[in-house]
Design a protein around this motif. Sequence first.
Motif, PDB file in Angstrom:
ATOM      1  N   THR A  89      36.442 114.907 -68.470  1.00 31.22           N
ATOM      2  CA  THR A  89      36.707 116.192 -67.822  1.00 31.22           C
ATOM      3  C   THR A  89      37.663 117.035 -68.646  1.00 31.22           C
ATOM      4  OG1 THR A  89      38.424 115.175 -66.493  1.00 31.22           O
ATOM      5  CG2 THR A  89      36.251 115.360 -65.491  1.00 31.22           C
ATOM      6  N   GLY A  90      37.497 117.013 -69.964  1.00 30.32           N
ATOM      7  CA  GLY A  90      38.315 117.850 -70.827  1.00 30.32           C
ATOM      8  C   GLY A  90      37.909 119.303 -70.670  1.00 30.32           C
ATOM      9  N   HIS A  91      37.945 120.068 -71.729  1.00 31.23           N
ATOM     10  CA  HIS A  91      37.563 121.480 -71.663  1.00 31.23           C
ATOM     11  C   HIS A  91      36.067 121.648 -71.408  1.00 31.23           C
ATOM     12  CE1 HIS A  91      41.549 122.134 -72.666  1.00 31.23           C
ATOM     13  NE2 HIS A  91      41.452 122.869 -73.752  1.00 31.23           N
ATOM     14  N   VAL A  92      35.297 120.621 -71.770  1.00 30.67           N
ATOM     15  CA  VAL A  92      33.848 120.633 -71.532  1.00 30.67           C
ATOM     16  C   VAL A  92      33.528 119.455 -70.631  1.00 30.67           C
ATOM     17  CG1 VAL A  92      31.585 120.402 -72.619  1.00 30.67           C
ATOM     18  CG2 VAL A  92      33.389 121.683 -73.781  1.00 30.67           C
ATOM     19  N   LEU A  93      32.804 119.704 -69.560  1.00 32.03           N
ATOM     20  CA  LEU A  93      32.404 118.629 -68.657  1.00 32.03           C
ATOM     21  C   LEU A  93      31.338 117.794 -69.352  1.00 32.03           C
ATOM     22  CD1 LEU A  93      32.509 117.309 -65.855  1.00 32.03           C
ATOM     23  CD2 LEU A  93      30.761 118.948 -65.144  1.00 32.03           C
ATOM     24  N   THR A  94      31.574 116.498 -69.511  1.00 31.63           N
ATOM     25  CA  THR A  94      30.631 115.601 -70.176  1.00 31.63           C
ATOM     26  C   THR A  94      30.000 114.687 -69.142  1.00 31.63           C
ATOM     27  OG1 THR A  94      32.016 115.636 -72.151  1.00 31.63           O
ATOM     28  CG2 THR A  94      30.363 113.897 -72.011  1.00 31.63           C
ATOM     29  N   LEU A  95      28.666 114.687 -69.103  1.00 30.65           N
ATOM     30  CA  LEU A  95      27.922 113.883 -68.142  1.00 30.65           C
ATOM     31  C   LEU A  95      27.015 112.908 -68.881  1.00 30.65           C
ATOM     32  CD1 LEU A  95      26.769 116.779 -65.800  1.00 30.65           C
ATOM     33  CD2 LEU A  95      28.698 115.237 -65.429  1.00 30.65           C
ATOM     34  N   ALA A  96      26.679 111.803 -68.248  1.00 29.32           N
ATOM     35  CA  ALA A  96      25.767 110.819 -68.827  1.00 29.32           C
ATOM     36  C   ALA A  96      24.752 110.405 -67.774  1.00 29.32           C
ATOM     37  CB  ALA A  96      26.547 109.604 -69.302  1.00 29.32           C
ATOM     38  N   TYR A  97      23.570 110.053 -68.217  1.00 29.70           N
ATOM     39  CA  TYR A  97      22.593 109.464 -67.317  1.00 29.70           C
ATOM     40  C   TYR A  97      22.092 108.186 -67.955  1.00 29.70           C
ATOM     41  CZ  TYR A  97      19.302 112.102 -70.223  1.00 29.70           C
ATOM     42  OH  TYR A  97      18.616 112.629 -71.274  1.00 29.70           O
ATOM     43  N   TRP A  98      21.457 107.327 -67.200  1.00 31.61           N
ATOM     44  CA  TRP A  98      21.143 105.988 -67.651  1.00 31.61           C
ATOM     45  C   TRP A  98      19.689 105.665 -67.339  1.00 31.61           C
ATOM     46  CZ3 TRP A  98      24.414 107.871 -64.127  1.00 31.61           C
ATOM     47  CH2 TRP A  98      24.143 107.640 -62.794  1.00 31.61           C
ATOM     48  N   PRO A  99      19.110 104.687 -68.040  1.00 32.41           N
ATOM     49  CA  PRO A  99      17.719 104.301 -67.796  1.00 32.41           C
ATOM     50  C   PRO A  99      17.507 103.854 -66.356  1.00 32.41           C
ATOM     51  CG  PRO A  99      18.539 103.262 -69.792  1.00 32.41           C
ATOM     52  CD  PRO A  99      19.723 103.905 -69.109  1.00 32.41           C
ATOM     53  N   GLY A 100      16.388 104.237 -65.804  1.00 33.51           N
ATOM     54  CA  GLY A 100      16.030 103.801 -64.464  1.00 33.51           C
ATOM     55  C   GLY A 100      16.462 104.716 -63.332  1.00 33.51           C
TER      56      GLY A 100
END
Length: 53
Positions: A34-45
């Motif tokens: 949650t720095g200056h740019v919101l970073t998101l991840a998604y995962w297999p399945g």
Amino acid sequence: MTDTNLFQPGTTVVRRTSTPGRVWTAMPQRVVDTGHVLTLAYWPGIESLAPTT
């Protein structure tokens, strides 16, 4: 209010794209940073919603 007040790392959020009045796609993603740019991840399945023909 800062971004860190809105999203905490490890939280699951739903990213939605929409057209006027209607959700086009929806996909759960995990907040990584949650720095200056919101970073998101998604995962297999994961299950997501999208229009089909």
